[in-house]
Design a protein around this motif. Structure first.
Motif, mmCIF file in Angstrom:
data_model
loop_
_atom_site.group_PDB
_atom_site.id
_atom_site.type_symbol
_atom_site.label_atom_id
_atom_site.label_comp_id
_atom_site.label_asym_id
_atom_site.label_seq_id
_atom_site.Cartn_x
_atom_site.Cartn_y
_atom_site.Cartn_z
ATOM 1 N N ASN A 1 0.812 -1.218 0.000
ATOM 2 C CA ASN A 1 0.000 0.000 0.000
ATOM 3 C C ASN A 1 0.845 1.268 0.000
ATOM 4 O OD1 ASN A 1 0.911 -0.079 2.668
ATOM 5 N ND2 ASN A 1 -1.048 0.618 3.517
ATOM 6 N N GLN A 2 2.186 1.095 -0.016
ATOM 7 C CA GLN A 2 3.097 2.238 -0.152
ATOM 8 C C GLN A 2 3.832 2.230 -1.497
ATOM 9 O OE1 GLN A 2 5.770 2.251 3.221
ATOM 10 N NE2 GLN A 2 4.151 2.809 4.669
ATOM 11 N N GLN A 3 3.467 1.290 -2.352
ATOM 12 C CA GLN A 3 4.096 1.206 -3.667
ATOM 13 C C GLN A 3 3.209 1.937 -4.675
ATOM 14 O OE1 GLN A 3 7.279 -0.227 -4.134
ATOM 15 N NE2 GLN A 3 7.066 -0.086 -1.905
ATOM 16 N N TRP A 4 3.696 3.082 -5.096
ATOM 17 C CA TRP A 4 2.935 3.943 -6.007
ATOM 18 C C TRP A 4 3.554 3.897 -7.396
ATOM 19 C CZ3 TRP A 4 -1.521 6.245 -4.364
ATOM 20 C CH2 TRP A 4 -1.721 6.285 -2.979
ATOM 21 N N THR A 5 2.715 3.618 -8.383
ATOM 22 C CA THR A 5 3.162 3.615 -9.774
ATOM 23 C C THR A 5 2.818 4.951 -10.392
ATOM 24 O OG1 THR A 5 2.909 1.230 -10.030
ATOM 25 C CG2 THR A 5 2.935 2.546 -12.046
ATOM 26 N N ARG A 6 3.857 5.660 -10.774
ATOM 27 C CA ARG A 6 3.672 6.973 -11.388
ATOM 28 C C ARG A 6 3.606 6.815 -12.895
ATOM 29 N NH1 ARG A 6 8.146 11.489 -12.280
ATOM 30 N NH2 ARG A 6 6.865 13.015 -13.359
ATOM 31 N N MET A 7 2.497 7.263 -13.481
ATOM 32 C CA MET A 7 2.355 7.246 -14.925
ATOM 33 C C MET A 7 3.041 8.493 -15.468
ATOM 34 S SD MET A 7 0.746 4.429 -14.934
ATOM 35 C CE MET A 7 0.373 4.242 -16.673
ATOM 36 N N ILE A 8 4.231 8.299 -16.020
ATOM 37 C CA ILE A 8 5.052 9.435 -16.462
ATOM 38 C C ILE A 8 4.356 10.217 -17.567
ATOM 39 C CG2 ILE A 8 7.238 10.064 -17.537
ATOM 40 C CD1 ILE A 8 7.580 9.110 -14.712
ATOM 41 N N ALA A 9 3.753 9.517 -18.514
ATOM 42 C CA ALA A 9 3.254 10.181 -19.709
ATOM 43 C C ALA A 9 1.913 10.848 -19.486
ATOM 44 C CB ALA A 9 3.131 9.174 -20.849
ATOM 45 N N ALA A 10 1.760 12.045 -20.061
ATOM 46 C CA ALA A 10 0.447 12.662 -20.108
ATOM 47 C C ALA A 10 -0.404 11.815 -21.064
ATOM 48 C CB ALA A 10 0.579 14.098 -20.593
ATOM 49 N N PRO A 11 -1.744 11.882 -21.020
ATOM 50 C CA PRO A 11 -2.504 12.874 -20.279
ATOM 51 C C PRO A 11 -2.800 12.511 -18.826
ATOM 52 C CG PRO A 11 -3.987 11.564 -21.598
ATOM 53 C CD PRO A 11 -2.599 11.079 -21.900
ATOM 54 N N GLU A 12 -2.369 11.338 -18.343
ATOM 55 C CA GLU A 12 -2.786 10.958 -16.999
ATOM 56 C C GLU A 12 -1.893 11.540 -15.912
ATOM 57 O OE1 GLU A 12 -3.890 6.996 -16.226
ATOM 58 O OE2 GLU A 12 -4.942 6.742 -18.115
ATOM 59 N N GLY A 13 -0.617 11.100 -15.828
ATOM 60 C CA GLY A 13 0.242 11.577 -14.756
ATOM 61 C C GLY A 13 -0.253 11.126 -13.403
ATOM 62 N N THR A 14 -0.850 9.935 -13.347
ATOM 63 C CA THR A 14 -1.460 9.462 -12.114
ATOM 64 C C THR A 14 -0.436 8.849 -11.166
ATOM 65 O OG1 THR A 14 -1.930 7.347 -13.195
ATOM 66 C CG2 THR A 14 -3.686 8.988 -13.169
ATOM 67 N N LEU A 15 -0.851 8.689 -9.912
ATOM 68 C CA LEU A 15 -0.125 7.911 -8.916
ATOM 69 C C LEU A 15 -1.071 6.801 -8.461
ATOM 70 C CD1 LEU A 15 1.646 10.714 -6.870
ATOM 71 C CD2 LEU A 15 2.794 8.776 -7.957
ATOM 72 N N ARG A 16 -0.658 5.542 -8.701
ATOM 73 C CA ARG A 16 -1.542 4.405 -8.462
ATOM 74 C C ARG A 16 -0.983 3.476 -7.404
ATOM 75 N NH1 ARG A 16 -4.215 2.644 -14.174
ATOM 76 N NH2 ARG A 16 -4.343 4.720 -15.107
ATOM 77 N N ALA A 17 -1.858 3.016 -6.518
ATOM 78 C CA ALA A 17 -1.510 1.997 -5.531
ATOM 79 C C ALA A 17 -2.745 1.141 -5.288
ATOM 80 C CB ALA A 17 -1.038 2.634 -4.224
#
Length: 411
Positions: free
Chosen positions: A317-333
């Motif tokens: 629950n501390q492992q965040w996947t950062r979507m580098i590319a736009a248009p999202e740029g999300t942080l997912r866990a």
């Protein structure tokens, strides 16, 4: 929204270090930013597009709204803009220009993204197009076009483009390299007012454009670089189109003949973003607070669960996947996204876990100050009152560069 955040082309990016660069060649690159180097000629530099980059070497004519600059703003990347008007592949590989070293020298081991738009000047594309337009416009002193020299240059261009990619790979083995082809300048058949070309000269220059696009595509295939097919995407947006992405031969003062305009550069940036999105470039790891030993956590995969600060434990629950590319740029866990409650934009709006939906409430862009900015609100991910105790719930707040807003992400 992506259905799968990491395909077979997924690239895992290591943490980025601070890069020190000559002040006349780069914007500041902060720790934690995606380091991006833009290589190219005027079709990357953007002469005539307001406003000029203050640090641009004389003659390079780089714009703050060229596609590298637009792209860097969208990605929250640290841009090293090495592009320069008039550049050839030699200016990328071996030959200095406008007081700056060969462009590839600005690529370093920490560079993670490189875009390349080069080769047009090797084959005298704009030079021949300008000469023929001058001649067909009835002007004098137009110069001549050496078609034999152009043919010889095309024979050498594939090897030169491969050498550019190989040099970049030598300097940054982990970088994603994108070859961005040149804008389509001319219409398929009849020209228009402001584009004075005979049918024979139109056909010849379109032939150069086709050969240049093919050489770029072939170099991408031969080297494993990725092609951003701007030549095809800009078809129908030529100088004579209703929605042109390039200028005509006859231009207003300050504009650059047969070069991209601001709309074209914005479109090119978005095309590169889509390519990055296809490649699903990600980085996974903890989001660390400036407070030692503290990390961002999603306590449960339940919509509306507040995001909290906890002791770093390396847990899922501390492992965040950062979507580098736009248009999202999300942080997912835990299969969901870091989300601003109810898409709020006001100070102190809570941040929680929510199913990923591609909205602006779930977009986070690193800035040069070490913060994570939600562009929709213009506010930063924040620990209320600078609290650092376990269980502190996150919010958004005016960006202020305090420790409460300092975060280190993977990639």
């Amino acid at each position: 929204m992506r259905r799968n955040p990491c395909f077979s082309l997924c690239t895992t990016l290591s943490a980025l270090a601070l890069v020190l660069l000559p002040t006349n060649t780069a914007s500041a690159v902060g720790a934690g930013e995606l380091t991006y180097v833009a290589i190219g000629s005027s079709f990357a530099a953007g002469p005539g597009i307001p406003s000029g980059q203050p640090s641009s070497p004389g003659g390079c004519a780089r714009s703050t709204n060229n596609y590298p600059s637009v792209l860097a703003r969208e990605l929250g990347a640290g841009l090293v803009d090495a592009s320069c008007s008039g550049a050839t592949t030699a200016n990328v590989l071996t030959t200095s220009q406008a007081g700056q070293p060969p462009q590839a020298d600005l690529v370093t081991a920490t560079t993670k993204l490189v875009t390349v738009t080069i080769g047009g000047n090797d084959v005298n594309y704009l030079g021949s197009l300008g000469a023929y337009s001058c001649q067909d416009n009835g002007s004098s002193g137009c110069g001549t076009v050496d078609t034999a020299a152009i043919d010889r240059a095309f024979g050498e261009l594939p090897g030169r483009l491969r050498a550019v990619v190989e040099r970049i790979r030598e300097r940054a083995p982990q970088a994603t390299v994108l070859l961005v082809s040149y804008f389509t300048i001319l219409p398929d058949s009849a020209v228009c007012t402001g584009v004075p070309l005979t049918s024979a000269h139109l056909a010849y220059e379109r032939g150069i454009a086709t050969r240049l696009a093919a050489a770029t595509s072939d170099a991408a295939t031969a080297t494993g670089a990725r092609l951003v097919d701007l030549a095809s995407a800009s078809h129908g947006h030529d100088a004579c189109a209703a929605d042109p992405w390039v200028e005509k031969y006859a231009v207003a003062a300050g504009k650059s003949s047969y070069h991209p305009n601001a709309n074209g550069m914005a479109a090119a940036a978005h095309l590169v973003e889509r390519k990055l999105d296809e490649l699903a470039i990600t980085a996974t790891g903890p989001v660390r607070s400036a407070f030692p030993g503290k990390c961002l956590a999603a306590p449960a995969a339940v919509e509306g669960t507040p995001i909290e600060l906890t002791d770093c434990a390396g847990s899922a629950n501390q492992q965040w996947t950062r979507m580098i590319a736009a248009p999202e740029g999300t942080l997912r866990a835990l299969g969901g996204c870091l989300d601003v409650q109810s898409s709020g934009t006001a100070n102190r709006t809570a941040v929680h876990w929510w199913s990923c939906n591609g909205t602006g409430a779930q977009r986070w862009v690193p800035d040069a100050r070490g913060g994570l900015v939600n562009p929709q609100s213009g506010r930063c991910l924040d620990l209320p009152g600078g609290a650092s105790a376990n269980g502190t719930r996150l919010q958004i707040y005016d960006c202020n560069s305090t420790a409460a807003q300092q975060w280190t992400t993977a990639g």
